[in-house]
Motif scaffolding. Structure first.
Motif, PDB file in Angstrom:
ATOM      1  N   GLY A  49       0.841  -1.187   0.000  1.00 59.14           N
ATOM      2  CA  GLY A  49       0.000   0.000   0.000  1.00 59.14           C
ATOM      3  C   GLY A  49       0.875   1.236   0.000  1.00 59.14           C
ATOM      4  N   ASP A  50       0.626   2.149  -0.923  1.00 58.21           N
ATOM      5  CA  ASP A  50       1.415   3.370  -1.060  1.00 58.21           C
ATOM      6  C   ASP A  50       0.862   4.436  -0.117  1.00 58.21           C
ATOM      7  N   ASP A  51       1.651   4.809   0.885  1.00 55.57           N
ATOM      8  CA  ASP A  51       1.225   5.794   1.878  1.00 55.57           C
ATOM      9  C   ASP A  51       2.310   6.848   2.075  1.00 55.57           C
ATOM     10  N   PRO A  52       1.945   8.016   2.588  1.00 52.07           N
ATOM     11  CA  PRO A  52       2.916   9.111   2.722  1.00 52.07           C
ATOM     12  C   PRO A  52       4.060   8.836   3.696  1.00 52.07           C
ATOM     13  N   ILE A  53       3.807   8.151   4.791  1.00 53.73           N
ATOM     14  CA  ILE A  53       4.842   7.974   5.807  1.00 53.73           C
ATOM     15  C   ILE A  53       5.594   6.662   5.598  1.00 53.73           C
ATOM     16  N   TRP A  54       4.895   5.547   5.518  1.00 50.02           N
ATOM     17  CA  TRP A  54       5.521   4.263   5.228  1.00 50.02           C
ATOM     18  C   TRP A  54       4.534   3.429   4.443  1.00 50.02           C
ATOM     19  N   ASP A  55       5.063   2.512   3.667  1.00 52.21           N
ATOM     20  CA  ASP A  55       4.232   1.637   2.843  1.00 52.21           C
ATOM     21  C   ASP A  55       4.028   0.310   3.559  1.00 52.21           C
ATOM     22  N   ASP A  56       2.797  -0.180   3.522  1.00 49.60           N
ATOM     23  CA  ASP A  56       2.439  -1.421   4.201  1.00 49.60           C
ATOM     24  C   ASP A  56       2.546  -2.603   3.248  1.00 49.60           C
ATOM     25  N   ASN A  57       3.055  -3.737   3.752  1.00 49.44           N
ATOM     26  CA  ASN A  57       2.980  -4.981   2.999  1.00 49.44           C
ATOM     27  C   ASN A  57       1.568  -5.517   3.155  1.00 49.44           C
ATOM     28  N   LEU A  58       0.896  -5.767   2.038  1.00 47.73           N
ATOM     29  CA  LEU A  58      -0.487  -6.250   2.083  1.00 47.73           C
ATOM     30  C   LEU A  58      -0.566  -7.757   1.943  1.00 47.73           C
ATOM     31  N   ILE A  59       0.128  -8.302   0.955  1.00 51.00           N
ATOM     32  CA  ILE A  59       0.088  -9.745   0.722  1.00 51.00           C
ATOM     33  C   ILE A  59       1.315 -10.152  -0.091  1.00 51.00           C
ATOM     34  N   THR A  60       1.897 -11.291   0.262  1.00 49.37           N
ATOM     35  CA  THR A  60       3.024 -11.842  -0.495  1.00 49.37           C
ATOM     36  C   THR A  60       2.467 -12.818  -1.521  1.00 49.37           C
ATOM     37  N   LEU A  61       2.754 -12.567  -2.789  1.00 49.69           N
ATOM     38  CA  LEU A  61       2.261 -13.417  -3.866  1.00 49.69           C
ATOM     39  C   LEU A  61       3.265 -14.501  -4.246  1.00 49.69           C
ATOM     40  N   ARG A  62       4.544 -14.231  -4.043  1.00 48.32           N
ATOM     41  CA  ARG A  62       5.580 -15.225  -4.352  1.00 48.32           C
ATOM     42  C   ARG A  62       6.746 -15.006  -3.406  1.00 48.32           C
ATOM     43  N   ASN A  63       7.290 -16.118  -2.915  1.00 49.53           N
ATOM     44  CA  ASN A  63       8.500 -16.086  -2.083  1.00 49.53           C
ATOM     45  C   ASN A  63       9.164 -17.440  -2.266  1.00 49.53           C
ATOM     46  N   THR A  64      10.003 -17.535  -3.291  1.00 53.69           N
ATOM     47  CA  THR A  64      10.561 -18.823  -3.670  1.00 53.69           C
ATOM     48  C   THR A  64      11.976 -18.660  -4.190  1.00 53.69           C
ATOM     49  N   CYS A  65      12.684 -19.749  -4.297  1.00 51.43           N
ATOM     50  CA  CYS A  65      14.028 -19.731  -4.859  1.00 51.43           C
ATOM     51  C   CYS A  65      13.951 -19.961  -6.361  1.00 51.43           C
TER      52      CYS A  65
END
Length: 135
Positions: A49-65
């Motif tokens: 999520g794009d925010d003025p102070i910090w951006d939030d992680n919403l969901i991880t779609l891929r995390n692989t080698c």
């Protein structure tokens, strides 16, 4: 050095109103040395999520080698997520009136070289008399 190019995010309708279809496409290019060495990377795709102070992680779609290969590889990830996972700026409801706050979402793709690391653990402690006092 591996590079990521042409990153594109699309969010569209899904089969039910409480869900959205998310599509992330991008190109990964590896150097000839990385391909020759068979370098392994951790490939991670996160909606943020794009925010003025910090951006939030919403969901991880891929995390692989992934292993480096010659040239470039085009990737497309398509999945269905709940609307609530994409609701990064909650709406306000006052006396039944809904004031919608616009959600700004982008995809972040990262390639991190994998560095193997070991692990060390201790077992439980066993107490006893193992010397002459134990005879």
């Amino acid at each position: 050095m591996a590079t990521i190019q042409n990153v594109r995010l699309q969010i569209g309708e899904a089969s039910t109103p409480d869900r959205k279809t998310v599509t992330v496409s991008y190109r990964v290019c590896f150097s000839s040395c990385e391909a020759l060495a068979g370098t392994v990377f951790i490939e991670k795709v996160v909606l943020r999520g794009d925010d003025p102070i910090w951006d939030d992680n919403l969901i991880t779609l891929r995390n692989t080698c992934t292993r480096a290969q010659s040239g470039c590889v085009d990737r497309t990830l398509r999945t269905t997520v709940s609307r609530s996972q994409l609701d990064e700026d909650p709406d306000t409801i006052i006396f039944g009136w809904v004031i919608g706050d616009v959600d700004e979402i982008y995809a972040n793709i990262s390639l991190t070289p994998f560095n193997p690391s070991g692990d060390e653990r201790n077992s439980n402690v066993v107490s006893g008399h193992f010397g002459p006092a134990g005879n």
